[in-house]
Design a protein around this motif. Structure first.
Motif, PDB file in Angstrom:
ATOM      1  N   PHE A  90       0.881  -0.605  -0.258  1.00 33.52           N
ATOM      2  CA  PHE A  90       0.698   0.011  -0.305  1.00 33.52           C
ATOM      3  C   PHE A  90       0.663   1.281  -0.641  1.00 33.52           C
ATOM      4  CE2 PHE A  90      -3.467  -3.358   1.585  1.00 33.52           C
ATOM      5  CZ  PHE A  90      -3.997  -2.667   0.179  1.00 33.52           C
ATOM      6  N   LEU A  91       2.018   0.909   0.764  1.00 31.47           N
ATOM      7  CA  LEU A  91       3.157   2.374   0.277  1.00 31.47           C
ATOM      8  C   LEU A  91       3.398   2.608  -0.443  1.00 31.47           C
ATOM      9  CD1 LEU A  91       5.113   2.223   3.999  1.00 31.47           C
ATOM     10  CD2 LEU A  91       3.399   3.884   3.255  1.00 31.47           C
ATOM     11  N   LEU A  93       1.833   2.280  -3.418  1.00 29.76           N
ATOM     12  CA  LEU A  93       0.725   2.403  -4.089  1.00 29.76           C
ATOM     13  C   LEU A  93       0.348   3.743  -3.958  1.00 29.76           C
ATOM     14  CD1 LEU A  93      -2.299  -0.355  -3.677  1.00 29.76           C
ATOM     15  CD2 LEU A  93      -1.797   0.395  -6.307  1.00 29.76           C
ATOM     16  N   GLU A  94       0.497   4.680  -2.558  1.00 23.50           N
ATOM     17  CA  GLU A  94       0.620   5.709  -2.621  1.00 23.50           C
ATOM     18  C   GLU A  94       1.625   6.276  -3.517  1.00 23.50           C
ATOM     19  OE1 GLU A  94      -0.194   5.919   1.411  1.00 23.50           O
ATOM     20  OE2 GLU A  94      -2.079   4.954   1.384  1.00 23.50           O
ATOM     21  N   ASP A  96       3.988   8.821  -5.070  1.00 24.30           N
ATOM     22  CA  ASP A  96       3.899   9.653  -6.181  1.00 24.30           C
ATOM     23  C   ASP A  96       5.728   9.936  -7.174  1.00 24.30           C
ATOM     24  OD1 ASP A  96       2.966  11.850  -7.811  1.00 24.30           O
ATOM     25  OD2 ASP A  96       3.081  13.103  -6.320  1.00 24.30           O
TER      26      ASP A  96
END
Length: 113
Positions: A90-91, A93-94, A96
């Motif tokens: 999940f990190l 996925l976030e 940028d």
């Protein structure tokens, strides 16, 4: 005869839930305490891991024999590793990528180090 409070160490699921409950409560308490000195929640989780491990509380026989039974450790470690895997996923996925492209001059040396 009805037993109201059975020893949770005799049931694997109850042992696992007890371990998870103790871990979550200690992590939340440490996160709240560390928020007063403006530290992220993950620092409290790391400190809780150090406390529960063989560094601090692992030397106390009653703690390791009562809460962290050797027979229950493989299941708890499996779930903990899966949780860490999902957390890292999940990190990612976030992440940028635009921000990394804009600051690539500092990102590349840090990633290599």
């Amino acid at each position: 005869m009805v037993v109201l409070f059975e020893d949770p160490r005799k049931l694997p699921l109850a042992t696992f839930l007890m371990q998870v409950f103790i871990t979550l409560v200690v992590c939340k308490i440490l996160a709240k305490l560390l928020s007063y000195i403006q530290q992220p929640q993950v620092i409290g989780q790391i400190i809780a891991g150090i406390l529960f491990g063989p560094s601090v509380l692992g030397h106390i026989r009653g703690w390791s024999e009562t809460i962290w039974l050797p027979s229950s450790l493989p299941a708890f470690q499996l779930i903990a590793n899966l949780g860490l895997l999902f957390f890292m996923f999940f990190l990612g996925l976030e992440l940028d990528l635009g921000q990394i492209k804009n600051s690539w001059k500092t990102t590349i040396p840090i990633a290599c180090a």
